[in-house]
Structures are given as structure tokens and as C-alpha cells.
Design an enzyme around this catalytic site. Structure first.
Site, PDB file in Angstrom:
ATOM      1  N   GLN A   1      34.399  39.850  34.979  1.00 14.18           N
ATOM      2  CA  GLN A   1      34.010  41.079  35.561  1.00 14.18           C
ATOM      3  C   GLN A   1      34.725  42.141  34.441  1.00 14.18           C
ATOM      4  O   GLN A   1      35.531  42.026  33.828  1.00 14.18           O
ATOM      5  CB  GLN A   1      34.743  41.379  36.918  1.00 14.18           C
ATOM      6  CG  GLN A   1      34.144  42.374  37.799  1.00 14.18           C
ATOM      7  CD  GLN A   1      34.592  42.511  39.102  1.00 14.18           C
ATOM      8  OE1 GLN A   1      35.169  41.173  39.632  1.00 14.18           O
ATOM      9  NE2 GLN A   1      34.784  43.570  40.007  1.00 14.18           N
TER      10      GLN A   1
ATOM     11  N   SER B   1      38.439  34.167  34.434  1.00 14.97           N
ATOM     12  CA  SER B   1      38.298  34.543  35.766  1.00 14.97           C
ATOM     13  C   SER B   1      36.919  33.906  36.372  1.00 14.97           C
ATOM     14  O   SER B   1      36.752  32.786  36.482  1.00 14.97           O
ATOM     15  CB  SER B   1      38.422  36.028  36.211  1.00 14.97           C
ATOM     16  OG  SER B   1      38.535  36.385  37.469  1.00 14.97           O
ATOM     17  N   LEU B   2      36.223  34.828  36.883  1.00 14.97           N
ATOM     18  CA  LEU B   2      34.811  34.273  37.495  1.00 14.97           C
ATOM     19  C   LEU B   2      33.848  33.490  36.489  1.00 14.97           C
ATOM     20  O   LEU B   2      33.214  32.642  36.966  1.00 14.97           O
ATOM     21  CB  LEU B   2      33.966  35.464  37.843  1.00 14.97           C
ATOM     22  CG  LEU B   2      33.022  36.364  36.964  1.00 14.97           C
ATOM     23  CD1 LEU B   2      31.822  35.841  36.841  1.00 14.97           C
ATOM     24  CD2 LEU B   2      32.761  37.666  37.559  1.00 14.97           C
TER      25      LEU B   2
ATOM     26  N   ARG C   1      33.233  34.950  47.147  1.00 15.39           N
ATOM     27  CA  ARG C   1      34.650  35.230  46.343  1.00 15.39           C
ATOM     28  C   ARG C   1      34.693  36.986  46.380  1.00 15.39           C
ATOM     29  O   ARG C   1      35.820  37.160  46.621  1.00 15.39           O
ATOM     30  CB  ARG C   1      34.562  34.898  44.984  1.00 15.39           C
ATOM     31  CG  ARG C   1      35.802  34.921  44.030  1.00 15.39           C
ATOM     32  CD  ARG C   1      35.606  34.134  42.781  1.00 15.39           C
ATOM     33  NE  ARG C   1      36.792  34.119  41.933  1.00 15.39           N
ATOM     34  CZ  ARG C   1      37.027  35.180  41.029  1.00 15.39           C
ATOM     35  NH1 ARG C   1      36.109  36.032  40.702  1.00 15.39           N
ATOM     36  NH2 ARG C   1      38.146  35.012  40.336  1.00 15.39           N
TER      37      ARG C   1
ATOM     38  N   HIS D   1      43.676  38.713  40.951  1.00 13.32           N
ATOM     39  CA  HIS D   1      44.633  37.831  40.528  1.00 13.32           C
ATOM     40  C   HIS D   1      46.077  38.356  40.842  1.00 13.32           C
ATOM     41  O   HIS D   1      46.828  38.204  40.272  1.00 13.32           O
ATOM     42  CB  HIS D   1      44.408  37.702  39.022  1.00 13.32           C
ATOM     43  CG  HIS D   1      43.373  36.980  38.502  1.00 13.32           C
ATOM     44  ND1 HIS D   1      42.630  35.887  39.066  1.00 13.32           N
ATOM     45  CD2 HIS D   1      42.271  38.040  37.730  1.00 13.32           C
ATOM     46  CE1 HIS D   1      41.405  35.965  38.368  1.00 13.32           C
ATOM     47  NE2 HIS D   1      41.170  36.831  38.064  1.00 13.32           N
TER      48      HIS D   1
ATOM     49  N   GLN E   1      43.494  30.523  40.990  1.00  5.94           N
ATOM     50  CA  GLN E   1      43.312  31.754  40.035  1.00  5.94           C
ATOM     51  C   GLN E   1      42.885  32.937  41.018  1.00  5.94           C
ATOM     52  O   GLN E   1      43.140  33.946  40.445  1.00  5.94           O
ATOM     53  CB  GLN E   1      42.089  31.581  39.075  1.00  5.94           C
ATOM     54  CG  GLN E   1      40.819  31.153  39.890  1.00  5.94           C
ATOM     55  CD  GLN E   1      39.416  31.777  39.348  1.00  5.94           C
ATOM     56  OE1 GLN E   1      39.328  32.910  39.559  1.00  5.94           O
ATOM     57  NE2 GLN E   1      38.870  31.263  38.295  1.00  5.94           N
TER      58      GLN E   1
END
Length: 291
Positions: free
Chosen positions: A10, A88-89, A113, A193, A242
Site C-alpha cells: 500500500q 505486506s499485501l 483483508r 501490522h 503479518q
């Protein structure tokens, strides 16, 4: 030269990303169309035309960045590397690229998510911020004192923190007092996170248990372990982990170098990871996939 495909998280989004590919490349067009169908929403219209306020909503931006990244990869025809990684994503994107999760399931998981992360913390109650100019150990010490979480260890001197708004604001002030060059909030709609996202982790655990995950065709260098993984159950565990724990990107890039990788190829919008590579490991090169 050994290379690795890496996929952004992101913050890399821009209105209009992927539009030219959609208009001129059949493989890319098929990706955006399949994601639209999976979500039962014309997400591609938001990606291509905005407004930015809608694109940056967590529910939209996570599947949007993934769709754009996979469209770029498939349009390019670049072969899969032995290892893949994502920030991350971007881990979901990497697993999709490696054939572990279908494109439609990846889109649905990232929509869930984003929604789950938004539901977990009331609007305005959480905050994500960046601290520049302090090492990770100094930031960890300040965070421990304030019960704040390290969200991303991005590179030497760039650390993202997250948690409740009051705690993060206090941590930013302490970081400034400790000599940080800059310490400021980030424009994210949810804290990322961190421990207060545990309800979202529970939702993702249930969803991932019901999702088919195959052994990937390329090993994933995990945000959790900073080491290659390929077992589907371990992948599920790492994707849940995560949500409430920090992304160890700096350590992951160093692990890539230890594996004999000398070049990261960033697949997706923006060039955030490309910029980080050289700062983390001067012996490595970072480049953008041009399509």
C-alpha cells in the site's frame, strides 16, 4: 545475474495505473476483468479514473495494487524467478504470481483483508506513522517504552510504527526528542501490522483455512521469517501473522543477498521497493519492470 521479482504494498497506488495496459494488452485486460468479476464490482473503473479518495480506501487499494501488479507481470511475459517476495499485501501478489493462490481468490482475500482491517479499529482510533533518521534498535526501544508496534522495518533509517492514535503520537514526539530527522503520520485509513488488528487476523485465519493454496512455483521470502517458504500451511500462518506483526523488509532484502540474489525487479505501480534495495544492500541492484 540472479534476480527476484518483488511486489509492492500500500502507498504505491496512483489513479490511472494500468489503464494503458488494459487498453492495449489482452493479457492485462483479462486480469482486470477477472478481478472485477471476482469482486462483483467495477474496481477497474476506480483504478483508472478515481477519484483518489475512493482508490486509497483500504477495501479498494489492496486488490487494486495486486491487480495492477499481476497485469503488468502477465503483459510483460517476464518468466518467474526462483524466489519471489512482496511487501505486506505484496505477499499475496507474489503468491498469486507463483501460482499458489488463484487470481480470483487473491482479489477476494485482499478485499476481505482491507475490510477486516477497517472493522478492527474504529475510524480515527488508530494511526500509522514513519520515523526517519533513527536506526531500528532505537525505534524499537522507544516503541517498547510506549507499548507501540514497529509496522515496517523498511530500510536503515526508515521505520514505520503503528497502533492507537495517542500511543503513536507520543512515540513520534519521543522519536523527535531522540534525534529523528522526521517523524510524521502517514495517510493510511487504518493502522497496519499492529496488535490492535488481532480481530482482522482472526477473520483472515478463517478465510485462509477455506482457501485453496498450492505449493508455489517459486519460493516466497516471507515477511515473517525473512527466509524462503513453500509449504501451504506455513504460507497460511505467515499471512495471518503479518496482520499483527511488522514487515521485516530490510532483513528480507539482506536474506536475498545471502541467497545469491543480486537484483530485485519491482513489479507493480511505483518504485518504492526499487529505491529501498540500494539503501538496504549497496551490493544489490534494484530496477522497475517496464512494460
Amino acid at each position: 545475474m540472479s534476480s527476484i521479482l518483488v511486489f509492492p504494498g500500500q502507498g504505491s497506488q496512483t489513479v490511472g495505473m494500468g489503464r494503458e495496459l488494459y487498453e492495449n494488452n489482452a493479457a492485462a485486460r483479462a486480469v482486470f476483468d477477472e478481478v472485477d468479476d471476482a469482486l462483483n464490482q467495477k474496481l477497474s473503473d476506480i483504478i483508472f479514473n478515481g477519484p483518489m479518495e475512493d482508490l486509497t480506501l483500504t477495501t479498494n487499494v489492496q486488490p487494486a495494487i495486486m491487480a495492477t501488479s499481476i497485469a503488468m507481470l502477465r503483459a510483460s511475459g517476464v518468466p518467474l524467478t526462483e524466489y519471489v517476495a512482496g511487501h505486506s499485501l505484496g505477499e499475496y501478489t507474489a503468491l498469486c504470481a507463483a501460482g499458489a493462490i488463484s487470481l480470483a481468490d487473491t482479489a477476494r482475500l485482499l478485499r476481505l483483508r482491507g475490510d477486516a482491517m477497517q472493522r478492527a479499529v474504529p475510524v480515527g482510533a488508530g494511526l500509522t506513522a514513519v520515523i526517519l533518521g533513527l536506526g531500528i534498535e532505537a525505534v524499537r526501544e522507544i516503541c517498547a517504552k510506549n507499548d507501540c508496534d514497529v509496522a515496517n522495518d523498511n530500510s536503515p533509517g526508515q521505520v514505520v510504527i503503528s497502533g492507537s492514535k495517542e500511543i503513536v503520537e507520543k512515540t513520534l514526539e519521543d522519536a523527535k526528542s531522540a534525534g529523528a530527522r522526521r517523524a510524521m503520520p502517514l495517510a493510511l485509513s487504518v493502522p497496519v501490522h499492529c496488535r490492535i488488528q488481532s480481530p482482522a487476523a482472526d477473520e483472515m485465519r478463517a478465510a485462509l483455512a477455506q482457501t485453496e493454496i498450492k505449493t508455489p512455483a517459486a519460493k516466497l521470502i516471507s515477511n515473517k521469517t525473512c527466509a524462503p517458504i513453500c509449504d501451504p500451511d506455513e504460507i497460511r500462518d505467515c499471512l495471518v501473522y503479518q496482520i499483527t506483526h511488522g514487515v521485516r523488509w530490510r532483513e528480507s532484502v539482506l536474506a536475498m543477498h545471502d541467497l545469491g540474489i543480486h537484483e530485485t525487479i519491482e513489479v507493480g505501480p511505483g518504485a518504492v521497493l526499487t529505491g529501498l534495495t540500494k539503501r538496504i544492500c549497496p551490493e544489490m541492484d534494484g530496477k522497475k519492470l517496464e512494460v
